[in-house]
Every structure is written in structure tokens, then in C-alpha cells.
Design a protein around this motif. Structure first.
Motif, PDB file in Angstrom:
ATOM      1  N   ALA A  30      50.440  45.438  30.483  1.00 13.22           N
ATOM      2  CA  ALA A  30      50.755  45.524  29.051  1.00 13.22           C
ATOM      3  C   ALA A  30      52.128  46.166  28.843  1.00 13.22           C
ATOM      4  CB  ALA A  30      49.678  46.318  28.320  1.00 13.22           C
ATOM      5  N   MET A  31      52.446  47.166  29.649  1.00 13.41           N
ATOM      6  CA  MET A  31      53.740  47.835  29.535  1.00 13.41           C
ATOM      7  C   MET A  31      54.878  46.879  29.895  1.00 13.41           C
ATOM      8  SD  MET A  31      55.240  50.539  28.643  1.00 13.41           S
ATOM      9  CE  MET A  31      54.342  52.032  28.815  1.00 13.41           C
ATOM     10  N   MET A  32      54.674  46.058  30.908  1.00 16.00           N
ATOM     11  CA  MET A  32      55.701  45.085  31.286  1.00 16.00           C
ATOM     12  C   MET A  32      55.889  44.046  30.189  1.00 16.00           C
ATOM     13  SD  MET A  32      54.816  44.493  35.291  1.00 16.00           S
ATOM     14  CE  MET A  32      56.351  43.706  35.743  1.00 16.00           C
ATOM     15  N   PHE A  33      54.806  43.626  29.558  1.00 16.07           N
ATOM     16  CA  PHE A  33      54.900  42.658  28.463  1.00 16.07           C
ATOM     17  C   PHE A  33      55.689  43.263  27.304  1.00 16.07           C
ATOM     18  CE2 PHE A  33      53.621  40.442  24.650  1.00 16.07           C
ATOM     19  CZ  PHE A  33      53.653  39.111  25.043  1.00 16.07           C
ATOM     20  N   ALA A  34      55.388  44.519  26.971  1.00 16.87           N
ATOM     21  CA  ALA A  34      56.101  45.196  25.887  1.00 16.87           C
ATOM     22  C   ALA A  34      57.582  45.345  26.230  1.00 16.87           C
ATOM     23  CB  ALA A  34      55.477  46.558  25.620  1.00 16.87           C
ATOM     24  N   VAL A  65      59.016  37.115  29.791  1.00 14.87           N
ATOM     25  CA  VAL A  65      57.690  37.243  30.407  1.00 14.87           C
ATOM     26  C   VAL A  65      57.752  36.666  31.820  1.00 14.87           C
ATOM     27  CG1 VAL A  65      55.279  36.496  30.297  1.00 14.87           C
ATOM     28  CG2 VAL A  65      56.414  37.334  28.245  1.00 14.87           C
ATOM     29  N   GLY A  66      58.511  35.593  32.008  1.00 16.14           N
ATOM     30  CA  GLY A  66      58.721  35.052  33.349  1.00 16.14           C
ATOM     31  C   GLY A  66      59.397  36.065  34.260  1.00 16.14           C
ATOM     32  N   ILE A  67      60.397  36.757  33.726  1.00 15.48           N
ATOM     33  CA  ILE A  67      61.054  37.813  34.500  1.00 15.48           C
ATOM     34  C   ILE A  67      60.045  38.895  34.846  1.00 15.48           C
ATOM     35  CG2 ILE A  67      62.760  39.678  34.378  1.00 15.48           C
ATOM     36  CD1 ILE A  67      64.570  37.775  32.775  1.00 15.48           C
ATOM     37  N   ALA A  68      59.197  39.271  33.895  1.00 14.52           N
ATOM     38  CA  ALA A  68      58.175  40.293  34.156  1.00 14.52           C
ATOM     39  C   ALA A  68      57.234  39.852  35.278  1.00 14.52           C
ATOM     40  CB  ALA A  68      57.385  40.598  32.884  1.00 14.52           C
ATOM     41  N   ALA A  69      56.918  38.556  35.350  1.00 11.67           N
ATOM     42  CA  ALA A  69      56.043  38.043  36.413  1.00 11.67           C
ATOM     43  C   ALA A  69      56.710  38.189  37.777  1.00 11.67           C
ATOM     44  CB  ALA A  69      55.685  36.577  36.142  1.00 11.67           C
ATOM     45  N   VAL A  70      58.030  38.024  37.824  1.00 14.94           N
ATOM     46  CA  VAL A  70      58.763  38.231  39.082  1.00 14.94           C
ATOM     47  C   VAL A  70      58.783  39.719  39.430  1.00 14.94           C
ATOM     48  CG1 VAL A  70      61.018  38.055  40.216  1.00 14.94           C
ATOM     49  CG2 VAL A  70      60.182  36.163  38.804  1.00 14.94           C
ATOM     50  N   GLU A  76      61.343  46.137  43.402  1.00 13.21           N
ATOM     51  CA  GLU A  76      62.709  46.561  43.714  1.00 13.21           C
ATOM     52  C   GLU A  76      63.738  45.836  42.852  1.00 13.21           C
ATOM     53  OE1 GLU A  76      61.772  43.153  46.545  1.00 13.21           O
ATOM     54  OE2 GLU A  76      60.677  44.801  45.666  1.00 13.21           O
ATOM     55  N   TYR A  77      63.325  44.802  42.120  1.00 15.58           N
ATOM     56  CA  TYR A  77      64.195  44.079  41.206  1.00 15.58           C
ATOM     57  C   TYR A  77      64.110  44.727  39.823  1.00 15.58           C
ATOM     58  CZ  TYR A  77      63.919  40.183  44.619  1.00 15.58           C
ATOM     59  OH  TYR A  77      63.957  39.393  45.736  1.00 15.58           O
ATOM     60  N   THR A  78      65.104  44.431  38.986  1.00 17.52           N
ATOM     61  CA  THR A  78      65.105  44.929  37.609  1.00 17.52           C
ATOM     62  C   THR A  78      65.310  43.755  36.649  1.00 17.52           C
ATOM     63  OG1 THR A  78      67.502  45.262  37.508  1.00 17.52           O
ATOM     64  CG2 THR A  78      66.163  47.112  38.358  1.00 17.52           C
ATOM     65  N   PHE A  79      65.045  44.012  35.370  1.00 17.53           N
ATOM     66  CA  PHE A  79      65.326  42.993  34.357  1.00 17.53           C
ATOM     67  C   PHE A  79      66.803  42.589  34.422  1.00 17.53           C
ATOM     68  CE2 PHE A  79      61.310  44.169  32.350  1.00 17.53           C
ATOM     69  CZ  PHE A  79      60.883  42.961  31.817  1.00 17.53           C
ATOM     70  N   GLU A  80      67.671  43.578  34.603  1.00 19.09           N
ATOM     71  CA  GLU A  80      69.105  43.310  34.630  1.00 19.09           C
ATOM     72  C   GLU A  80      69.481  42.409  35.813  1.00 19.09           C
ATOM     73  OE1 GLU A  80      68.145  46.480  32.047  1.00 19.09           O
ATOM     74  OE2 GLU A  80      67.712  46.376  34.182  1.00 19.09           O
ATOM     75  N   ASP A  81      68.832  42.593  36.965  1.00 15.42           N
ATOM     76  CA  ASP A  81      69.099  41.730  38.119  1.00 15.42           C
ATOM     77  C   ASP A  81      68.823  40.276  37.761  1.00 15.42           C
ATOM     78  OD1 ASP A  81      69.745  43.769  39.975  1.00 15.42           O
ATOM     79  OD2 ASP A  81      67.648  44.051  40.525  1.00 15.42           O
ATOM     80  N   LEU A  82      67.713  40.020  37.105  1.00 13.30           N
ATOM     81  CA  LEU A  82      67.305  38.655  36.823  1.00 13.30           C
ATOM     82  C   LEU A  82      67.977  38.082  35.575  1.00 13.30           C
ATOM     83  CD1 LEU A  82      63.597  38.954  37.891  1.00 13.30           C
ATOM     84  CD2 LEU A  82      65.514  38.028  39.180  1.00 13.30           C
TER      85      LEU A  82
END
Length: 84
Positions: A30-34, A65-70, A76-82
Motif C-alpha cells: 500500500a505504501m508503494m502504491f501511495a 505502479v509498473g515502476i513500483a512492481a519493479v 536496490e533500484y529507485t523511482f528516479e532510476d526507472l
């Protein structure tokens, strides 16, 4: 269930070339979705929005949400990386 996304062009994450992203939508919390929703709004330049479109039609959110699934299986990855 883990799946793989083969990238047409490699991306550089943590000084490593990545051409396959592993993801699992069932691992999104839920936190990742938010956080995905917040990141989508930041990318769009939206600051204070009290009305959001239905999730089914919020196409910008789908990408995050796709990024959150990765990220769920690659901590070790971040939203900014993707986003790059």
C-alpha cells in the motif's frame, strides 16, 4: 508471480547496465502504491489535487505502479532510476 521485462535499450542503474527488469505486481505494498501516486503527481507538476480520476483512467499512474512492481523485487533500484 515474478515476470521479466526485456528492454530494447539498456539503462544504467548503480553503474550497471540493465536490460531485463524483473517485476511482481503482487509484491506492491500500500505504501508503494501511495508513493507511485505521489511520484506521478510530481512528474505532472500537480501540487494539491483533491479530485483524482478513476484509477482505470489514470494512465500516468499506470506507469508508476509498473515502476513500483519493479521496485518491489529490486529494492536496490529507485523511482528516479526507472524514471530515467
Amino acid at each position: 508471480m515474478k515476470n521479466e521485462l526485456k528492454l530494447k535499450n539498456s539503462i544504467l542503474i548503480n553503474n550497471k547496465e540493465v536490460d531485463i527488469l524483473t517485476y511482481d505486481i503482487e509484491e506492491i505494498t500500500a505504501m508503494m502504491f501511495a508513493e507511485a501516486d505521489v511520484k506521478k503527481k510530481q512528474a505532472a507538476g500537480i501540487k494539491n489535487v483533491s479530485i483524482s480520476p478513476a484509477v482505470e483512467f489514470d494512465f500516468g499512474l499506470h506507469m508508476y505502479v509498473g515502476i513500483a512492481a519493479v521496485l518491489a523485487v529490486n529494492p536496490e533500484y529507485t523511482f528516479e532510476d526507472l524514471e530515467r
